[in-house]
Design a protein around this motif. Structure first.
Motif, PDB file in Angstrom:
ATOM      1  N   GLU A  79       0.832  -1.203   0.000  1.00 13.34           N
ATOM      2  CA  GLU A  79       0.000   0.000   0.000  1.00 13.34           C
ATOM      3  C   GLU A  79       0.868   1.255   0.000  1.00 13.34           C
ATOM      4  O   GLU A  79       1.960   1.272   0.569  1.00 13.34           O
TER       5      GLU A  79
ATOM      6  N   GLY B 147      -2.823   5.908  -2.616  1.00 13.78           N
ATOM      7  CA  GLY B 147      -4.119   5.267  -2.775  1.00 13.78           C
ATOM      8  C   GLY B 147      -4.975   5.460  -1.541  1.00 13.78           C
ATOM      9  O   GLY B 147      -6.194   5.300  -1.585  1.00 13.78           O
ATOM     10  N   ARG B 148      -4.337   5.771  -0.448  1.00 10.45           N
ATOM     11  CA  ARG B 148      -5.072   5.859   0.804  1.00 10.45           C
ATOM     12  C   ARG B 148      -4.547   7.040   1.610  1.00 10.45           C
ATOM     13  O   ARG B 148      -3.360   7.332   1.562  1.00 10.45           O
TER      14      ARG B 148
ATOM     15  N   GLN C 176      -9.721   5.549   1.479  1.00  3.85           N
ATOM     16  CA  GLN C 176      -9.170   5.660   0.137  1.00  3.85           C
ATOM     17  C   GLN C 176      -9.287   7.119  -0.282  1.00  3.85           C
ATOM     18  O   GLN C 176     -10.282   7.771   0.042  1.00  3.85           O
TER      19      GLN C 176
END
Lengths: 234, 321
Positions: free
Chosen positions: B28, B198-199, B213
């Motif tokens: 991530e 992405g987050r 998100q």
């Protein structure tokens, strides 16, 4: 430990610090040497080391002031403390680098001994015993200076701190000359760095002095590790 | 990969972090967002083991940062806010030192070549760090974090103080690194986080105020508000909107074409058919809808609404501390 040791040793000779230290050391020890030469007695030789002790106390802050203060100023302690290494080897690496510069200077005095040999044969055990004693003496004060350096960001404050402690010891050594009180003289000779060195000067490997210097060294290395550890928690 | 639970950090009477918990999965790319003084750097310093938390725990790949620091730290590459560079060393010497310090096992020459190509510092490898520009120093800092190829990268504001071109380059680099690393990246620029991560984890005053998100963060707030343009008089449109059940409130947001087309910002109640209902109602009244779209929120708006105060106030608060 090796990485830190090498980096620190290089750093001494990339800046003027290392050279200045060596130059001052060699200048004063050479002055003692010339006086020993004019005396022309082999028993006078330890004076080169003994006479230097006060100078060494006052000069060693030059070597120790930057050890940890500089890391904090440049924030490079972050890379050391987040590296997968324990603190003790880091501290030892720094300690040994300063000790190496100092011992390097001490070994230069072997040249004096070699020159001396043209006139009178020096007592080698005495020379080696004095180099050994001077190494222990320096190691103890380097550990003290490193400990002070670990407590501040400013090299200047670190230098002044160790310098003041050195001055106290130098002044302490004057007291026994001015008093006849046996208790005070003994007390000061027991806690004074120079007093503890005296047996080495006289060619005696005094066990209690060795233990004294080694335990000071170990204590202050340990305290330095604790200071770094503590900062993490505050 | 990274698990942070109930992290609290107090500096004397000041609480820098309060009960912050989150987990980051392998691969991530997470953005840490927050105004200056929100606790981003403190959180990162604790995750990397530079500081200890007052309470709470951090584990990296299952290794607790306090219980098994060596194993945990082996897995982290950290770029602190100020790159930890020794000005008296050349880039090559510095990387050598870091390589030895971290006890890296990769083949040195090839490893350095790869890192230097990635961070574009090949041209300055023989130069003294004190003579490098800010942009190069920052990149040497990133290179340092990459030595030993740790799976987790923690980058604290890597784009601060760079020129616009370098900012874009650094973002691209972080994105590229995100392909095979787990990355936590902090910034107080909202667009940057949106572009790279992405987050997003939003911190304010030491608290975690949002974790989602980065696109859903927008939907969460923007989804129930629409911009509506309809042809007709203002009073007709207002009257109609007042009768609709799905409309929570509305306000006029201008008019076009000489008061013939009205623009309204309409807040809906969130029911599923709200927009259809509006469409048919307007059609029945012969007030043709010329445009209807969900209002777009920038992260700035979202951020301010999450933080729940206007920026001046939060600055004041920070100053009073």
């Amino acid at each position: 430990m090796k990485a830190v040791y090498q980096r620190e040793l290089n750093a001494y000779f990339k800046s003027p610090t290392g050279y200045v230290f060596c130059a001052i050391y060699l200048f004063f020890s050479a002055m003692y040497f010339s006086s020993v030469l004019s005396a022309g007695q082999s028993s006078e030789f330890p004076q080169i080391y003994y006479g230097m002790l006060s100078f060494i106390l006052l000069m060693l802050p030059l070597l120790t002031m930057r050890l940890f203060s500089e890391e904090r100023k440049y924030k490079t302690d972050q890379v050391l403390l987040t590296a997968p290494v324990n603190l003790t080897p880091l501290v030892m690496g720094k300690f040994l680098s300063a000790l190496t510069v100092y011992v390097g200077c001490l070994l230069f005095t072997l040249i004096y001994a070699a020159v001396f040999r043209f006139f009178v044969s020096p007592s080698w055990p005495l020379v080696i015993g004095n180099i050994f004693g001077a190494t222990l003496f320096g190691a103890a004060f380097i550990a003290v200076g490193m400990f002070i350096s670990s407590m501040t960001e400013s090299q200047f404050v670190a230098a002044m701190g160790s310098f003041s402690i050195a001055t106290v010891f130098v002044i302490l050594d004057v007291i026994p000359l001015r008093t006849s009180n046996a208790f005070i003289v003994k007390l000061i000779n027991d806690i004074s760095f120079v007093g503890r060195y005296t047996p080495f000067k006289n060619g005696i490997l005094d066990f209690s002095s060795i233990v004294f210097f080694l335990s000071i060294t170990a204590t202050f290395i340990f305290l330095t590790v604790r200071v770094l550890e503590k900062r993490r928690w505050s | 990969m990274i698990k942070v639970s109930h992290l609290t950090k107090q500096y004397g009477s000041i609480t820098a972090l309060r009960d912050v918990s989150f987990a980051v999965k392998k691969g991530e790319v997470v953005g840490f967002l927050g105004p200056n003084g929100a606790g981003k750097t403190t959180a990162m310093n604790i995750i990397t083991g530079y500081l200890s938390s007052t309470s709470g725990s951090v584990s990296i790949d299952g290794y607790d940062i306090l219980e098994e620091p060596t194993e945990a730290k082996k897995r982290i590459g950290y770029l602190p806010e100020v790159p930890p560079l020794y000005p008296d060393m050349t880039v090559n010497e510095y990387l050598d030192f870091i390589y030895a310090l971290k006890g890296a096992w990769q083949k040195k020459a090839a490893h350095f070549k790869e890192i230097c190509e990635l961070t574009r510092i090949e041209a300055v490898r023989g130069r003294l760090i004190k003579n490098l520009s800010k942009g190069y120093r920052q990149r040497v800092g990133i290179a340092q974090a990459l030595v030993g190829n740790p799976p987790v990268l923690i980058l604290d504001e890597p784009t601060v103080g760079l020129d616009p071109r370098q900012i874009v380059e650094t973002r691209t680099l972080v994105k590229q690194l995100g392909e095979d690393h787990t990355v936590i990246f902090s910034s107080h620029l909202l667009g940057e986080v949106q572009a790279v991560c992405g987050r997003v984890i939003v911190l304010n005053n030491g608290r975690l105020v949002a974790d989602s998100q980065s696109d859903s963060l927008g939907q969460r707030l923007g989804g129930h508000e629409i911009t509506l343009k309809a042809a007709g008089s203002e009073s007709d449109v207002k009257a109609l909107l007042n009768t609709l059940k799905c409309v929570r409130r509305f306000e006029k947001n201008g008019a076009e074409d000489g008061e013939k087309i009205q623009t309204f910002l309409v807040q809906l109640d969130g029911s599923e058919n709200a927009r259809e209902e509006i469409f048919y109602a307007f059609a029945a009244r012969k007030l043709p809808i010329v445009e209807m779209r969900t209002a777009e929120y920038s992260l700035e708006d979202i951020f301010l609404s999450l933080v729940g105060q206007n920026p001046n106030e939060s600055e004041k608060e920070a100053a009073s501390k």
